[in-house]
Motif scaffolding. Structure first.
Motif, PDB file in Angstrom:
ATOM      1  N   PHE A  92       0.964   3.269   8.972  1.00  8.95           N
ATOM      2  CA  PHE A  92       0.121   2.130   9.341  1.00  8.95           C
ATOM      3  C   PHE A  92       0.895   1.295  10.346  1.00  8.95           C
TER       4      PHE A  92
ATOM      5  N   GLY B 103      -1.434  10.222   1.758  1.00  8.59           N
ATOM      6  CA  GLY B 103      -2.151  10.296   3.033  1.00  8.59           C
ATOM      7  C   GLY B 103      -3.641  10.021   2.865  1.00  8.59           C
TER       8      GLY B 103
ATOM      9  N   ASN C 125       0.833  -1.210   0.000  1.00  3.70           N
ATOM     10  CA  ASN C 125       0.000   0.000   0.000  1.00  3.70           C
ATOM     11  C   ASN C 125       0.864   1.254   0.000  1.00  3.70           C
TER      12      ASN C 125
ATOM     13  N   GLY D 205      -6.954  -1.939  -6.957  1.00  3.21           N
ATOM     14  CA  GLY D 205      -7.139  -2.427  -5.592  1.00  3.21           C
ATOM     15  C   GLY D 205      -8.596  -2.781  -5.375  1.00  3.21           C
TER      16      GLY D 205
ATOM     17  N   TYR E 186      -8.617  -4.987   5.438  1.00  4.32           N
ATOM     18  CA  TYR E 186      -9.663  -5.743   6.138  1.00  4.32           C
ATOM     19  C   TYR E 186      -9.099  -7.071   6.630  1.00  4.32           C
TER      20      TYR E 186
ATOM     21  N   SER F  10       1.300   8.507   5.512  1.00  3.82           N
ATOM     22  CA  SER F  10       0.566   7.686   6.472  1.00  3.82           C
ATOM     23  C   SER F  10       1.533   6.804   7.239  1.00  3.82           C
TER      24      SER F  10
HETATM   25  P1  ADP Z   1      -6.607  -1.559  -1.653  1.00  7.01           P
HETATM   26  O1  ADP Z   1      -5.304  -0.903  -1.482  1.00  7.01           O
HETATM   27  O2  ADP Z   1      -6.525  -2.842  -2.393  1.00  7.01           O
HETATM   28  O3  ADP Z   1      -7.665  -0.675  -2.167  1.00  7.01           O
HETATM   29  P2  ADP Z   1      -6.623  -1.862   1.228  1.00  7.01           P
HETATM   30  O4  ADP Z   1      -7.612  -2.548   2.091  1.00  7.01           O
HETATM   31  O5  ADP Z   1      -5.221  -2.324   1.354  1.00  7.01           O
HETATM   32  O6  ADP Z   1      -7.163  -2.004  -0.233  1.00  7.01           O
HETATM   33  O7  ADP Z   1      -6.701  -0.331   1.523  1.00  7.01           O
HETATM   34  C1  ADP Z   1      -7.966   0.285   1.634  1.00  7.01           C
HETATM   35  C2  ADP Z   1      -7.898   1.767   1.228  1.00  7.01           C
HETATM   36  O8  ADP Z   1      -7.111   2.479   2.176  1.00  7.01           O
HETATM   37  C3  ADP Z   1      -7.170   2.017  -0.071  1.00  7.01           C
HETATM   38  O9  ADP Z   1      -8.050   1.893  -1.163  1.00  7.01           O
HETATM   39  C4  ADP Z   1      -6.656   3.417   0.060  1.00  7.01           C
HETATM   40  O10 ADP Z   1      -7.687   4.314  -0.245  1.00  7.01           O
HETATM   41  C5  ADP Z   1      -6.376   3.507   1.552  1.00  7.01           C
HETATM   42  N1  ADP Z   1      -4.931   3.291   1.871  1.00  7.01           N
HETATM   43  C6  ADP Z   1      -4.360   2.148   2.309  1.00  7.01           C
HETATM   44  N2  ADP Z   1      -3.053   2.328   2.536  1.00  7.01           N
HETATM   45  C7  ADP Z   1      -2.772   3.615   2.215  1.00  7.01           C
HETATM   46  C8  ADP Z   1      -1.576   4.427   2.235  1.00  7.01           C
HETATM   47  N3  ADP Z   1      -0.398   3.935   2.640  1.00  7.01           N
HETATM   48  N4  ADP Z   1      -1.689   5.723   1.848  1.00  7.01           N
HETATM   49  C9  ADP Z   1      -2.892   6.238   1.461  1.00  7.01           C
HETATM   50  N5  ADP Z   1      -4.041   5.527   1.435  1.00  7.01           N
HETATM   51  C10 ADP Z   1      -3.988   4.240   1.793  1.00  7.01           C
END
Ligand code: ADP
Length: 643
Positions: free
Chosen positions: A634, A577, A545, A603, A609, A632
C-alpha cells in the motif's frame, strides 16, 4: 543458262549481276554447284546454301520472306557468308565448320538468331538443319540449310504460356477459392490453394480427381446444385451457405458465398465454382446479436438506463429508465439544459456540468465518464442518487461528436450507507465520553497497582488499555468519516520532514507490542507541508492492516522515496494479498474483501476510505499493488513542499 528454265529461279536471279561476285558468269560455274542449285531452286521448302571455300550465299524464293524487306535480298546472292551475315557469323561459323569437318548433319529447333532485316535488328527464331553437300570428287564443298522461321510460333507459344501463367497466378492469388470441374465425373481440372484450404485438402489431393471422390462428404449438399447448374446451363448464386468437410476425422464447418458458373466449348463442358469464406463475418455477427440480446437482458435485470447524445445534430435520446431517474413521466423531446442540467441536484450541478464540458474539450481524457450525482425528479420532486458511466467520442479533428452511456439508480444503496454511517456516528459519539472515562479510570488503576506485587493485574490493565485505545481509535475514525462527509474535516498543515513522521509512527507501532517484524528504511530531507496527525493516521492504518492481514512474525517494511516532486511512502507486507477483482474497491467506504479468512478478522472497511480522503485532500495519490498469497504494497504520495 539453267536458271532461265528454273522457274522461280528465273524470278530470283533476273537482273542479278553475277560478274560482280567471285563466281562470274553462271555459264562456267562448276557442275556440282549447278546440280545443288537446281534442287534448291525447285524446292518449295525454304532453303539456303553456303558454297565453296568462301561459303557463297544462295537461297530460294521460299526463303525470301525471312530476309525481310530492303535488307539482304538480292545483294547477298553470291556474297561470302561472313560478309552477308556479320550479325550471326560468330554463331553460325562454328556450326558450318562442324558440318564441313565431320560430314554430319545437325538439327536445331527454335533457335534464336537475331538478324538484320526490315531496317533493324530483329529477334528471329529458326528451326533448321545443316547438311553437308559433296561434289563428284567426294569432297564436302557446301552446306545446305533447310530452314524454317518459327518466330511467330515461338511468340505464340510464349504468349500462350504467359497467359496461362497469368491465369494461374490470378487463380492462385485471389482471396477466393476457385475450382473448375469438367466432364461427367466432375474432374477437378483447375483448383487454387484457397479452395484446397477451404475444403481442408491439398491442391495435390484434389487436382485431376473427380470432386466427389476426394470430398465425398460434400456430395449430399453440393452434387444436386452442380447437377442443376449443368442441366439448366444457368449460373447459381448461394449466400451464407453452411458447409462441412472432414478433417482428421472431425467435421469442420463454415459458411460460404458461392457462384456456380456453367461453361461449354467444342471440347468440354463443366462448371466453375468460386467460393468466398464468410465464416468469420457470420460468427462475429452472431456474437454481436448474442451480445446485444445479453445486453438487453442484463440492462433489464440491472435496471440500467441509457442515454445517447448526438453532439453534431444536437439531439438527446434517453430510454424510459433514464427518464424515470430524472422523474420525467411524459414523452416530450428531451433537451440537455432543460432536462438534464435542470434535473441535477443544485449541489452536484456545477461539478457534473463542468466535468462533461471538460470531457468534450479534452480528448486526452479518452472521454471516460464515471460519476455519481443526485437528481431532483421533474414531476415528483424526489431525490434520487444516480451512478452514471459512459464515454464521449471524438472525430478525426478531436471534436466531441457523441456522448453515450448508462445510468443506474443507487438511491437505495446511498440511503443504506447513510443510515449505516448515521448509526455509526451516533454510536461513536455516544461511546466517546464513556470510553475516555474508562481510559482515565484504567490509568488511575495502573498508577495504584504495583507491577512487582501484582504482575497479573498489571498485565490485565495493560491489555485493557490496549483495547480501549483501539476502540477510541475506531470511534475517532467513525467520527472522522461523518465529519468528512459533512465537510467539517479541516487540515492543520505544517512543514515537516516525512522521515520524522515515519520514524515516530514506526516507534509507536513497536511500542504497542507488535507481533510482526516492522522495519523502516527512510531518508531525511522529504519536507512536506501537510497535516502531521492525519498523515500519521494514514500510515498507522497501512501498518495495522499489514499486521492484521499477514501472519505473526512476518516482515513489514516501511519505505520512503522521492519521485518527481513527490514523496512516496510504501508499506509492504508478505501477507494474504488481495484478489485482482477486489483491488479497485478496497478504498471504498465499508468495503471489505469477502472471504472466510477475512471475516474472522475484525474491521469495518473504513480505514482505507478515510486514508484516501485524507491523501486526496493533500492533492496526493493512494494505491496498492497486491499478489494473492504473496502480499500487498500500500502506498501514498503527496507533493514535496515548494523550496
Ligand atoms: P478494515 O481493515 O477495517 O476492514 P480497511 O478500509 O482498512 O478496512 O481495508 C479494507 C479492506 O481491504 C480490508 O477489509 C481487507 O479486505 C483489505 N485490505 C486492506 N489492507 C490489506 C492488506 N495489507 N492485505 C490484505 N488485504 C488488505
Amino acid at each position: 543458262m539453267f536458271w532461265q528454265g528454273g522457274g522461280e529461279m528465273g524470278e530470283l536471279t533476273r537482273g542479278h549481276d553475277w560478274h560482280k561476285t567471285s563466281l562470274g558468269d553462271p555459264e562456267y560455274w562448276p557442275q556440282s554447284l549447278k546440280t545443288t542449285l537446281s534442287i534448291l531452286l525447285n524446292s518449295r521448302f525454304p532453303m539456303f546454301l553456303w558454297w565453296g571455300p568462301e561459303l557463297l550465299c544462295f537461297y530460294n524464293d521460299a526463303y525470301r520472306p525471312s530476309l525481310g524487306e530492303n535488307a539482304k535480298h538480292p545483294h547477298i546472292l553470291g556474297m561470302p557468308a561472313k560478309e552477308a551475315w556479320p550479325e550471326i557469323w560468330d554463331t553460325i561459323k562454328p556450326l558450318i565448320d562442324g558440318v564441313l569437318k565431320t560430314g554430319e548433319a545437325t538439327f536445331y529447333e527454335n533457335l534464336l538468331l537475331p538478324i538484320f532485316r526490315n531496317n533493324k535488328m530483329e529477334e528471329v527464331y529458326w528451326t533448321f538443319s545443316y547438311s553437308p553437300v559433296t561434289n563428284e570428287l567426294g569432297e564436302r564443298e557446301a552446306v545446305l540449310v533447310t530452314c524454317m522461321e518459327t518466330t511467330l510460333q515461338v511468340q505464340l507459344i510464349s504468349n500462350l504460356q504467359e497467359s496461362e501463367r497469368r491465369f494461374k497466378i490470378l487463380v492462385d492469388d485471389v482471396g477466393v477459392g476457385i475450382t473448375v470441374l469438367t466432364g461427367d465425373d466432375l474432374v477437378i481440372s483447375v483448383v487454387n490453394a484457397r479452395f484446397a484450404q477451404l475444403v481442408h485438402r491439398t491442391v495435390d489431393q484434389l487436382a485431376g480427381h473427380p470432386i466427389f471422390n476426394v470430398i465425398p462428404e460434400a456430395a449430399p449438399d453440393f452434387k444436386p446444385i452442380i447437377a442443376k447448374v449443368l442441366r439448366d446451363q444457368q449460373a447459381i448464386y448461394l449466400f451464407e451457405k453452411e458447409y462441412g468437410v472432414l478433417s482428421e476425422g472431425e467435421t469442420v464447418t463454415g459458411y460460404l458465398n458461392l457462384v456456380y458458373q456453367p461453361f461449354s466449348n467444342e471440347t468440354e463442358t463443366g462448371v466453375m465454382i468460386i467460393c468466398q469464406d464468410v465464416t468469420q463475418q457470420i460468427l462475429s455477427r452472431r456474437q454481436v446479436e448474442q451480445a446485444l440480446e445479453q445486453l438487453t437482458l442484463s440492462k433489464e435485470a440491472a435496471q440500467l438506463g441509457t442515454f445517447d447524445l448526438d453532439l453534431v445534430n444536437n439531439t438527446m435520446l434517453w430510454d424510459e429508465r433514464c427518464r424515470q431517474l430524472f422523474g420525467i413521466t411524459d414523452f416530450h423531446e428531451l433537451d440537455y439544459s432543460n432536462d438534464f442540467a435542470a434535473g441535477l441536484h443544485p449541489e452536484d450541478k456545477d461539478r457534473i456540468l463542468s466535468l462533461i464540458d471538460h470531457l468534450y474539450k479534452t480528448p486526452s481524457t479518452n472521454g471516460v465518464y464515471d460519476v455519481e450525482y443526485r437528481t431532483i425528479g421533474a414531476a415528483d420532486g424526489r431525490l434520487r442518487w444516480v451512478r452514471a458511466k459512459g464515454r464521449v467520442y471524438y472525430d478525426a479533428h478531436d471534436t466531441a461528436v457523441r456522448f453515450i452511456g448508462s445510468v443506474l439508480d443507487i438511491t437505495e444503496q446511498k440511503d443504506d450507507d447513510q443510515r449505516k454511517s448515521d448509526f455509526i456516528s451516533m454510536v461513536s459519539h455516544e461511546l466517546k465520553t464513556p470510553l475516555t472515562l474508562i481510559k482515565g479510570y484504567n490509568q488511575l488503576l495502573k498508577e495504584d497497582v504495583e507491577t512487582a506485587t501484582h504482575p497479573t493485574a498489571m498485565s490485565f490493565l495493560m491489555q485493557t488499555e490496549k483495547q480501549i485505545n483501539k476502540m477510541i481509535g475506531l470511534t475517532e475514525s467513525f467520527l472522522n468519516v461523518s465529519m468528512l462527509e459533512s465537510g467539517k474535516i479541516s487540515l492543520n498543515k505544517t512543514l515537516f520532514d516525512m522521515d520524522d513522521l515515519i520514524k515516530q509512527v514506526h516507534s509507536e507501532s513497536l511500542a504497542s507490542g507488535q507481533t510482526h517484524n516492522i522495519h523502516c528504511a527512510t531518508k531525511e530531507g522529504s519536507i512536506v507541508e501537510a497535516d502531521f496527525n492525519k498523515i500519521s493516521q494514514v500510515l498507522h492504518n497501512f501498518i495495522s492492516n499489514a499486521v492484521k492481514y499477514s501472519k505473526p512474525g512476518s516482515a513489514i517494511l516501511i519505505d520512503c522515496e522521492q519521485l518527481d516532486k513527490q514523496v512516496k511512502v510504501t508499506v509492504k507486507d508478505t501477507g494474504m494479498g488481495i484478489n485482482k477483482q477486489d483491488v479497485p474497491f478496497v478504498f471504498e467506504r465499508f468495503y471489505r474483501v469477502q472471504n472466510p479468512q477475512i471475516n474472522a478478522i475484525s474491521g469495518f472497511g473504513i480505514g482505507l476510505y478515510l486514508s484516501q480522503e485524507i491523501i486526496e485532500r493533500h492533492n496526493g495519490k493512494i494505491g496498492v499493488e497486491s499478489v494473492p498469497d504473496e502480499g500487498s504494497s500500500f502506498w501514498f504520495s503527496i507533493p514535496l513542499a515548494e523550496k
